[in-house]
Design an enzyme around this catalytic site. Structure first.
Site, mmCIF file in Angstrom:
data_model
loop_
_atom_site.group_PDB
_atom_site.id
_atom_site.type_symbol
_atom_site.label_atom_id
_atom_site.label_comp_id
_atom_site.label_asym_id
_atom_site.label_seq_id
_atom_site.Cartn_x
_atom_site.Cartn_y
_atom_site.Cartn_z
ATOM 1 C CG ASP A 132 92.611 -84.760 93.285
ATOM 2 O OD1 ASP A 132 92.178 -84.435 94.396
ATOM 3 O OD2 ASP A 132 92.559 -85.918 92.833
ATOM 4 C CE LYS A 134 88.760 -87.327 93.369
ATOM 5 N NZ LYS A 134 90.080 -87.094 93.996
ATOM 6 C CG ASN A 137 88.643 -82.492 92.325
ATOM 7 O OD1 ASN A 137 87.694 -82.466 93.099
ATOM 8 N ND2 ASN A 137 89.824 -82.976 92.648
ATOM 9 C CG ASP A 150 87.824 -75.902 94.886
ATOM 10 O OD1 ASP A 150 87.198 -76.388 93.925
ATOM 11 O OD2 ASP A 150 87.557 -76.128 96.049
ATOM 12 C CB THR A 168 91.248 -91.580 96.492
ATOM 13 O OG1 THR A 168 90.718 -92.716 97.145
ATOM 14 C CG2 THR A 168 90.760 -90.308 97.110
HETATM 15 C C1 LIG Z 1 75.401 -79.351 94.696
HETATM 16 O O1 LIG Z 1 76.765 -79.551 94.893
HETATM 17 C C2 LIG Z 1 77.591 -78.627 94.381
HETATM 18 C C3 LIG Z 1 78.854 -78.656 94.863
HETATM 19 C C4 LIG Z 1 79.765 -77.771 94.400
HETATM 20 C C5 LIG Z 1 79.443 -76.865 93.441
HETATM 21 C C6 LIG Z 1 78.157 -76.823 92.921
HETATM 22 C C7 LIG Z 1 77.866 -75.822 91.886
HETATM 23 N N1 LIG Z 1 78.897 -75.005 91.634
HETATM 24 C C8 LIG Z 1 78.777 -74.049 90.698
HETATM 25 N N2 LIG Z 1 79.835 -73.232 90.433
HETATM 26 C C9 LIG Z 1 81.023 -73.112 91.116
HETATM 27 C C10 LIG Z 1 81.512 -73.790 92.231
HETATM 28 C C11 LIG Z 1 82.766 -73.252 92.473
HETATM 29 C C12 LIG Z 1 83.742 -73.594 93.546
HETATM 30 N N3 LIG Z 1 82.986 -72.321 91.548
HETATM 31 N N4 LIG Z 1 81.924 -72.246 90.733
HETATM 32 C C13 LIG Z 1 77.629 -73.874 89.966
HETATM 33 C C14 LIG Z 1 76.540 -74.694 90.196
HETATM 34 C C15 LIG Z 1 75.365 -74.541 89.436
HETATM 35 C C16 LIG Z 1 74.300 -75.369 89.674
HETATM 36 C C17 LIG Z 1 74.386 -76.345 90.663
HETATM 37 C C18 LIG Z 1 75.523 -76.509 91.397
HETATM 38 C C19 LIG Z 1 76.636 -75.707 91.188
HETATM 39 C C20 LIG Z 1 77.245 -77.727 93.385
#
Ligand SMILES: COc1cccc(-c2nc(Nc3cc(C)[nH]n3)cc3ccccc23)c1
Length: 271
Positions: A132, A134, A137, A150, A168
Site C-alpha cells: 500500500d 501510496k 502511507n 505502518d 485507493t
Molecule cells: C497530522 O496528521 C498526522 C498523521 C499522522 C502522522 C503525523 C506525524 N507523524 C510523525 N511521525 C510518525 C507517525 C508514525 C506512525 N510514526 N512516526 C511526525 C510528525 C511530525 C509533524 C507533524 C505530523 C507528524 C501527522
C-alpha cells in the site's frame, strides 16, 4: 516483556487513523525512547471485521527490520484498545510535503524512489507484498529518509487527505482492478505510479470523472507523461507501468537505472 500505557508520557496527538489516533509518546523509564503510539479501538476493529487482517499485519511488521520500513517495536492492549508501539519518524508525512510543494524535483524524487526500491526488494525477499505504498502511507525520518508507514492502516491527517475512494484506486494495477490474482509485481506497478506522482503532483490514471473512468485508464494503461519530465524518468515510469506483471522492470534494475544512479548520494563525483 509486556508494556502498559502507564509506562509512557503521552505527548501531542500526531493524527487520526481509521481505527484510532496516533500520539507521540516517551517511555518513562531510562532509556527514554520517543515513539509513535497508535491506538486502535477493539469495538471498531470487530465492527469492520478486520481483526484477522490486523493480527496478520502486526505479525508481519514485527518481523521486519529495514531503514526504510517503519519499525513496529511491540504492542499491548487494555479491555477497549490495542496499542501499537511504532517507530517515530521525525519529519512526518511525505504526503504533506507533496501537497505543500505540488511536486518534487528530479533529484528528490529519484532518491525517494531508490529508497522505495530498496525497501520493496527487502519486503519481497520476506514474501511481503502489496504494502500500500501510496504517498499517504509514507513517512519521513529526521534526516528526510523515507519510511514505509505502518502496514495496512493509512494515517490520515484531519482535513487535507485525498478522497479515500479515489486514492485507493489510483495505485492499483490492472490485475487487481480486474480482480485477478496478484503477485509482488503489484508493488513494481505502484512504484511506477509513485514516481509519476512525485514528478507530476498527480497520479497517472487519476480521472476526475470518477471511479469508472480511472478504472478504464488503469486497465488500458492509458496515461500521458508531461513534457517537463526528464527522458530518464520517463523511461523508468514506462518500464514499471507495464500491463503484463512479468514485463515490469525488476527492482534490481530499478536500483541501477540511469535516473537512479545519477542522483545517488555521495557518489564519487564523475566529471
Ligand atoms: C497530522 O496528521 C498526522 C498523521 C499522522 C502522522 C503525523 C506525524 N507523524 C510523525 N511521525 C510518525 C507517525 C508514525 C506512525 N510514526 N512516526 C511526525 C510528525 C511530525 C509533524 C507533524 C505530523 C507528524 C501527522
Amino acid at each position: 516483556s509486556s508494556w502498559h500505557l502507564s509506562q509512557f508520557d503521552i505527548g501531542r496527538p500526531l493524527g487520526k487513523g481509521k481505527f484510532g489516533r496516533v500520539y507521540m509518546v516517551r517511555t518513562k523509564s531510562e532509556p527514554k525512547y520517543i515513539l509513535a503510539l497508535k491506538c486502535l479501538y477493539k469495538s471498531e476493529i470487530i465492527q469492520s471485521k478486520v481483526e484477522k487482517q490486523i493480527r496478520r499485519e502486526i505479525e508481519i511488521q514485527q518481523n521486519l527490520r529495514h531503514p526504510h520500513v517503519l519499525r513496529l517495536y511491540g504492542y499491548f492492549h487494555d479491555e477497549k484498545r490495542i496499542f501499537l508501539m511504532l517507530e517515530f519518524a521525525g519529519k512526518g508525512e511525505l504526503y504533506k510535503q507533496l501537497s505543500k510543494y505540488g511536486k518534487f524535483s528530479d533529484k528528490r524524487s529519484s532518491r525517494y524512489i531508490a529508497q522505495m526500491a530498496d525497501a520493496l526488494a527487502y519486503l519481497h525477499s520476506k514474501h511481503v507484498i502489496h504494502r500500500d505504498i501510496k504517498p499517504e502511507n509514507l513517512l519521513l525520518g529526521i534526516n528526510g529518509e523515507l519510511k514505509i508507514g505502518d502496514f495496512g492502516w493509512s494515517v490520515h491527517a484531519p482535513g487535507n487527505r485525498r478522497k479515500t475512494l479515489c486514492g485507493t484506486l489510483d495505485y492499483l494495477p490492472p490485475e487487481m482492478v480486474e480482480g485477478k490474482e496478484h503477485t509482488e509485481k503489484v508493488d513494481h506497478w505502484a512504484l511506477g505510479v509513485l514516481t509519476f506522482e512525485f514528478l507530476c503532483g498527480v497520479p497517472p490514471f487519476e480521472d476526475l470523472r470518477g471511479y469508472n473512468a480511472t478504472y478504464k485508464k488503469i486497465s488500458k494503461v492509458e496515461f500521458q507523461i508531461p513534457d517537463h519530465v526528464s527522458a530518464e524518468a520517463k523511461d523508468l515510469i514506462k518500464k514499471l507501468l507495464q500491463h503484463d506483471p512479468e514485463k515490469r522492470m525488476p527492482l534490481s534494475e530499478v536500483a541501477s537505472h540511469p535516473w537512479i544512479v545519477k542522483y545517488k548520494k555521495d557518489r564519487p563525483s564523475s566529471q
